[in-house]
Design a protein around this motif. Structure first.
Motif, PDB file in Angstrom:
ATOM      1  N   SER A 126       1.062  -3.225 -10.833  1.00  0.00           N
ATOM      2  CA  SER A 126       0.861  -2.738  -9.471  1.00  0.00           C
ATOM      3  C   SER A 126      -0.296  -3.456  -8.798  1.00  0.00           C
ATOM      4  O   SER A 126      -0.399  -3.486  -7.589  1.00  0.00           O
ATOM      5  CB  SER A 126       0.650  -1.221  -9.465  1.00  0.00           C
ATOM      6  OG  SER A 126      -0.433  -0.892 -10.285  1.00  0.00           O
ATOM      7  N   ASN A 138      -0.509  -6.432  -8.438  1.00  0.00           N
ATOM      8  CA  ASN A 138       0.053  -7.508  -7.624  1.00  0.00           C
ATOM      9  C   ASN A 138       0.248  -7.108  -6.173  1.00  0.00           C
ATOM     10  O   ASN A 138       0.435  -7.950  -5.316  1.00  0.00           O
ATOM     11  CB  ASN A 138       1.414  -7.937  -8.176  1.00  0.00           C
ATOM     12  CG  ASN A 138       1.251  -8.727  -9.458  1.00  0.00           C
ATOM     13  OD1 ASN A 138       0.132  -9.043  -9.838  1.00  0.00           O
ATOM     14  ND2 ASN A 138       2.357  -9.062 -10.089  1.00  0.00           N
ATOM     15  N   TYR A 139       0.286  -5.842  -5.923  1.00  0.00           N
ATOM     16  CA  TYR A 139       0.585  -5.377  -4.580  1.00  0.00           C
ATOM     17  C   TYR A 139      -0.647  -4.730  -3.968  1.00  0.00           C
ATOM     18  O   TYR A 139      -1.019  -3.622  -4.332  1.00  0.00           O
ATOM     19  CB  TYR A 139       1.757  -4.393  -4.609  1.00  0.00           C
ATOM     20  CG  TYR A 139       2.969  -4.986  -5.259  1.00  0.00           C
ATOM     21  CD1 TYR A 139       3.734  -5.929  -4.593  1.00  0.00           C
ATOM     22  CD2 TYR A 139       3.326  -4.617  -6.553  1.00  0.00           C
ATOM     23  CE1 TYR A 139       4.843  -6.495  -5.178  1.00  0.00           C
ATOM     24  CE2 TYR A 139       4.443  -5.181  -7.152  1.00  0.00           C
ATOM     25  CZ  TYR A 139       5.186  -6.126  -6.471  1.00  0.00           C
ATOM     26  OH  TYR A 139       6.290  -6.683  -7.060  1.00  0.00           O
ATOM     27  N   HIS A 192      -1.820  -2.970  -1.219  1.00  0.00           N
ATOM     28  CA  HIS A 192      -1.414  -2.283  -0.010  1.00  0.00           C
ATOM     29  C   HIS A 192      -2.597  -1.607   0.632  1.00  0.00           C
ATOM     30  O   HIS A 192      -3.486  -1.108  -0.037  1.00  0.00           O
ATOM     31  CB  HIS A 192      -0.350  -1.239  -0.328  1.00  0.00           C
ATOM     32  CG  HIS A 192       0.941  -1.874  -0.673  1.00  0.00           C
ATOM     33  ND1 HIS A 192       1.506  -2.848   0.097  1.00  0.00           N
ATOM     34  CD2 HIS A 192       1.765  -1.677  -1.723  1.00  0.00           C
ATOM     35  CE1 HIS A 192       2.633  -3.222  -0.456  1.00  0.00           C
ATOM     36  NE2 HIS A 192       2.810  -2.543  -1.561  1.00  0.00           N
ATOM     37  N   LEU A 218       2.765   7.082  -2.567  1.00  0.00           N
ATOM     38  CA  LEU A 218       2.672   6.339  -1.312  1.00  0.00           C
ATOM     39  C   LEU A 218       1.225   6.054  -0.927  1.00  0.00           C
ATOM     40  O   LEU A 218       0.940   5.141  -0.163  1.00  0.00           O
ATOM     41  CB  LEU A 218       3.364   7.156  -0.211  1.00  0.00           C
ATOM     42  CG  LEU A 218       3.717   6.439   1.074  1.00  0.00           C
ATOM     43  CD1 LEU A 218       4.674   5.299   0.796  1.00  0.00           C
ATOM     44  CD2 LEU A 218       4.358   7.407   2.056  1.00  0.00           C
ATOM     45  N   SER A 273       5.692   3.876   5.078  1.00  0.00           N
ATOM     46  CA  SER A 273       5.737   3.030   3.897  1.00  0.00           C
ATOM     47  C   SER A 273       5.719   1.547   4.282  1.00  0.00           C
ATOM     48  O   SER A 273       5.038   0.729   3.663  1.00  0.00           O
ATOM     49  CB  SER A 273       7.001   3.382   3.105  1.00  0.00           C
ATOM     50  OG  SER A 273       7.108   2.625   1.950  1.00  0.00           O
ATOM     51  N   ARG A 300       2.425  -0.270   5.104  1.00  0.00           N
ATOM     52  CA  ARG A 300       1.557  -0.735   4.018  1.00  0.00           C
ATOM     53  C   ARG A 300       1.598  -2.244   3.874  1.00  0.00           C
ATOM     54  O   ARG A 300       0.674  -2.858   3.380  1.00  0.00           O
ATOM     55  CB  ARG A 300       1.967  -0.084   2.700  1.00  0.00           C
ATOM     56  CG  ARG A 300       1.704   1.419   2.695  1.00  0.00           C
ATOM     57  CD  ARG A 300       2.162   2.001   1.394  1.00  0.00           C
ATOM     58  NE  ARG A 300       3.537   1.608   1.132  1.00  0.00           N
ATOM     59  CZ  ARG A 300       4.068   1.487  -0.068  1.00  0.00           C
ATOM     60  NH1 ARG A 300       3.338   1.720  -1.132  1.00  0.00           N
ATOM     61  NH2 ARG A 300       5.320   1.144  -0.213  1.00  0.00           N
ATOM     62  N   TYR A 301       2.726  -2.864   4.233  1.00  0.00           N
ATOM     63  CA  TYR A 301       2.726  -4.331   4.213  1.00  0.00           C
ATOM     64  C   TYR A 301       2.791  -4.902   5.638  1.00  0.00           C
ATOM     65  O   TYR A 301       3.346  -5.961   5.888  1.00  0.00           O
ATOM     66  CB  TYR A 301       3.807  -4.900   3.287  1.00  0.00           C
ATOM     67  CG  TYR A 301       5.230  -4.501   3.573  1.00  0.00           C
ATOM     68  CD1 TYR A 301       6.037  -5.272   4.409  1.00  0.00           C
ATOM     69  CD2 TYR A 301       5.797  -3.378   2.973  1.00  0.00           C
ATOM     70  CE1 TYR A 301       7.347  -4.927   4.659  1.00  0.00           C
ATOM     71  CE2 TYR A 301       7.103  -3.019   3.229  1.00  0.00           C
ATOM     72  CZ  TYR A 301       7.875  -3.806   4.064  1.00  0.00           C
ATOM     73  OH  TYR A 301       9.171  -3.451   4.309  1.00  0.00           O
TER      74      TYR A 301
END
Lengths: 434, 434
Positions: free
Chosen positions: B7, B9-10, B12, B39, B318, B321-322
Motif C-alpha cells: 500500500s 506504493n499508493y 493518497h 477510504l 474516492s 484521492r488521486y
C-alpha cells in the motif's frame, strides 16, 4: 472558453506506442488511433510475426524484431494484442523492466501469470491495464476497481465469452446446429483461433480468474476453478429450456457466502426471463453486480470483435495519459477474500443412460424425467463431487445449473426439510426404485 | 505480497470532508463512510439548516454556520447534498475559491449554473465531481468521460428519473392510480420533496443538460431543451400501449444527425419489448449508448434512494484521492457539437376534443383512432411546433413519442413518398374530412 486557453490546464504525457500484433484487434486499433488525433498517441512501430503478409499500413511501420520496440527509449507504452500467451508474457515482463507501461488484451496470459504480473507491477511501479481482455467494450474492470471498492459486493454474474453466447443464441433462436453456429462465429471474427478455448470454457474461466481479483481480491489459477463450456449442451437441453421459458447461457459467477468466503464457477445455466442475463444475445456480454449500497447493476455491451476490443484498448491508452493504474484495492487495501469449495449446486443433468450417473452423489433429486431419446434429472450436489470427477462432462452427459444454483451449507438443512414435505421428491435413498 | 509492503506504493491524499446536508443522502453517506475506514476519508463537520432536529450522529459534528466548514483550512473536500440549489451554488463557489474540491449531488444547481461552474473549475483548478447527480448508482458521467471521448457517439437514450419511472411502472403493472403511485414513491424516499420537479420532467431535463456536456460537449440551459414529464400520461395511453405490447417511459435522448448536429429531448415514449429501456422498471435508471466502435452499450442500476446515491458520492470522494477531474474532453479537446431544433418527431397524441388539436401543424397523420372516451392520432411533426406552443401539454392532451421518433430532414422526403403509397394514411390536407 476556447479550446486554446483551456487545454493548457491538462498536461498529459505524450504517448509513443510500440504495438505487438496486427490481427483484427491490432489493425482495428491502428485505424481507430488514426481517427482520433486528439489523443496525441502515436504508434511508432508494430512488431509482427510474419513479415510476408500484405497489410494496410506503411511497410516501414513493421518489424519482426521484438527488441526494436522493447529497447526503444522513446516508446513509453507497449500495447500487446498477440495470440501467443507465452510470447506475450515475455514481452510484458521485458517491457516492465525497461520502464514501459503495458496495455494488454491477452486474457490467457494474464490469467495464467496473475501472481507474477502483480509482483512485477509492484516492483517496477509501471501501469498494466487490460480492460479489453474481459468483456471488450464493457468497462467491467475499471468499474469494479472504482465503484465497488467501498461497497459490499454480494455477487457478480456475467456472460464473458461472446463466441459461445453467439453460438447458444443461434442454436436457440435460429435452430442452427452447433457446428453451423460455430462456423458463423468464426467467420464474423469473434471466435478464438482455437475454438476449443471458447467452446470448452477456457476463455471464460481465464477472464473470470482476474475478474475475481478485481471483485474480491482473490488470486487463483484458472484450472482451480470449477468450469466447463457449452460443448455438451445439446438440442434436448434447448428443448427442455424452451418448455420452461428459459434460455441457456454460459455464466461466470461468484457469490459471497454467509461465512465470508466466495463460491465461484463458470458453467452453463438456465436463465429465466426476468434475469438480466436473458437479455444478452449473440456476441454481446453482460455483467450483473449485486452490492450492498448500489444494489443491482447491469452492464451490457459487445464482448468481442475488432472495434469493441480496440476501443477498450484505446480507453486504457487514454487512461495512461494521467498515469492511471489499477490499485487492486480489495487485494491490497482490504482483507482479500478466499475461495471456497464447500457449497452445493442445484443442477440439471441430461444423459443417455442412468447407469452412467453416480446418483448416490446427490443430496437429493427434485425432478426426474425419462423421454424416449434422453433422460434428465434435477438435483442438489456438493461441488466436491464435480471437482473431483469428470463423469458430468463425459458419456454425452450435459450439466446445466438451475437458476439460483448456489446453495450454502446453512441453507441446505432447511431446504432438505422443506423438500421432504413436498410430494414427489425423490431422495437418493429412494432413487433406486427408478 | 502483504498489504503492508504494497500500500506504500499508493500515496493518497487524506481527505477531510465538510458535509452540507444531512437528509437521506447525507445520512446515508455518513453511515457508508463509517463502514469503510479503508477510504481514509473523514467527515469533520456537517452543516445543517435546522439545528433542532434529532439526528443519529454526535451533536458536536453539526453546525448551522457555513463558514465553519468553508473557512476551515483542514477541510479539503466539500460534499454538498442539500436541496436548495441557490444555497448550493453559493457554497460551491466559495469552496472553489477557498481551494477545496467539491462533490455535489445537486443536479438542479449544476444544470442551471453549468457555464459558470465550468468557468470556476478552469479558474481555480479544483475538481468538481457529481456522479451521484445523474442516475445515482450508474457511473454514467465517468463512463462518458473515459470511454467515449475517442469514439463516435451516435446516440444516447436514458431513463434518468427514478421517481417517474417508479410511478409509470406501478401504473402499468399494478394498475395503481397516478396519485397512489406518487405517494408510494415519496414514502420510499426517492421522490424530490417537490413532486413537480420529478413529475413534470424538470429533474430529468436538469440531468440531461449536463449529460449532454459530457456526451457531446454541448452547453445549454434546461429550459432550452424540449421536455415534459409524465403529468399528462393517463390510463387511456397505458391501455393503447398495452394493446401494442409496449410500455411508456420518460426518456431523455440525444442523437447525432447526418448534418453533425445533435437532436435532443426529454419526453414520454412508447417502448417496445426489444428496447433495452423496456427492461428498466421501478426506481431503476438505464442508459443505452450507441457508438461507432463500442457499438451498443447498456448501463442499468438504481437511480434513486439513499444508499445508491451515497455510494456514487463515495466513488467521487474516492476518485479525489488521486486528483481525478472531469476533463470535459468533447468540450475542450474536440470541437463541441451543437444542438439543433431542425428535425421531426413521430408522435402519438391523445385528446378529448379534436378541435383542440392544430392538425395543420402535422406533416402527415399516420393513424387516427376515435373511441368513446378519448381519441388519438399518430403523426409526424416538426419540433418547432412543439417548442413554440404549449397546446400539446394543455387541455388534457397527452403527447408520447413513438419508438424511433427522431426523423431527420433528409429522411422526411423519402418517408413522405413511402407514406403516400400506403393506403389509409391521411395527410393533413385530407384530414379535414374527419
Amino acid at each position: 472558453m476556447s479550446a486554446e486557453n483551456t487545454s493548457a490546464n491538462y498536461h498529459h504525457k505524450s504517448l509513443v506506442i510500440g504495438l505487438f500484433g496486427f490481427g483484427v484487434v491490432g489493425e482495428g486499433l491502428y485505424k481507430v488511433l488514426n481517427q482520433t488525433p486528439s489523443l496525441k498517441a502515436t504508434i511508432k512501430k508494430v512488431c509482427i510475426k510474419n513479415a510476408g503478409k500484405p497489410r494496410q499500413a506503411p511497410a516501414e511501420l513493421f518489424t519482426t524484431a521484438r527488441d526494436v520496440l522493447l529497447n526503444d527509449p522513446e516508446i513509453n507504452v507497449i500495447v500487446e494484442v498477440i495470440d501467443d500467451s507465452v510470447a506475450a508474457f515475455e514481452i510484458v515482463k521485458t517491457a516492465f523492466k525497461n520502464g514501459k507501461h503495458v496495455v494488454s488484451a491477452s486474457k490467457k496470459m494474464i490469467a495464467e501469470h496473475l501472481e507474477e504480473l502483480l509482483q512485477l507491477q509492484q516492483e517496477t511501479g509501471q501501469s498494466f491495464l487490460y480492460e479489453s481482455s474481459a468483456c471488450a467494450s464493457i468497462p467491467v474492470i475499471r468499474n469494479l476497481e472504482e465503484y465497488y471498492d467501498n461497497d459490499l459486493l454480494h455477487s457478480i454474474r456475467a456472460i464473458v465469452n461472446g463466441s459461445t453466447n453467439y453460438i447458444l443464441t443461434k442454436m436457440f433462436e435460429d435452430k442452427l446446429s452447433y457446428r453451423d453456429a460455430l462456423i458463423q462465429a468464426q467467420q464474423l471474427g469473434f471466435a478464438e483461433s482455437n475454438p476449443k478455448l471458447d467452446v470448452e470454457g477456457y476463455d471464460a474461466v481465464n477472464k473470470w480468474t482476474f475478474l475475481l481479483t478485481h471483485a474480491y481480491g482473490i488470486i487463483t489459477n484458472p484450472l482451480e476453478l470449477l468450469f466447463t463450456g457449452i460443448q455438451n449442451v445439446n438440442a434436448f437441453d434447448a428443448q427442455v429450456a424452451g418448455e420452461k421459458g428459459r434460455v441457456i447461457r454460459l455464466v461466470a459467477q461468484a457469490k459471497k457466502l454467509g461465512n465470508g468466503k466466495v463460491a465461484a464457477a463458470v458453467l452453463p445455466q438456465f436463465i429465466t426471463q426476468d434475469d438480466h442475463l436473458s437479455f444478452v444475445r449473440n456476441e454481446y456480454n453482460g455483467v450483473v453486480i449485486e452490492s450492498g449500497f448500489a444494489d443491482k447493476q447491469f452492464f451490457y455491451g459487445k464482448g468481442a470483435g475488432s472495434f469493441p476490443t480496440a476501443s477498450a484498448v484505446l480507453s486504457d491508452i487514454s487512461a495512461l495519459r494521467y498515469d492511471y493504474k489499477y490499485e487492486y484495492k480489495k487485494l491490497y487495501h482490504h482483507t482479500p477474500l478466499e475461495l471456497t469449495n464447500d457449497f452445493y449446486l442445484r443442477v440439471y443433468l441430461s444423459f443417455d443412460e442412468l447407469a452412467e450417473i453416480p446418483k448416490e452423489k446427490f443430496e437429493w433429486i427434485e425432478e426426474w424425467h425419462a423421454r424416449e431419446d434422453r433422460k434428465y434429472l434435477v438435483g442438489v450436489i456438493h461441488v466436491r463431487h464435480l471437482q473431483t470427477g469428470n463423469w458430468w462432462r463425459e458419456n454425452n452427459t450435459s450439466l446445466i445449473l438451475q437458476p439460483d444454483a448456489i446453495i450454502e451449507n446453512l441453507e441446505l438443512h432447511n431446504l432438505k426439510k422443506k423438500s421432504l414435505q413436498l410430494a414427489g421428491i425423490q431422495f437418493h435413498h429412494q432413487f433406486g426404485g427408478y
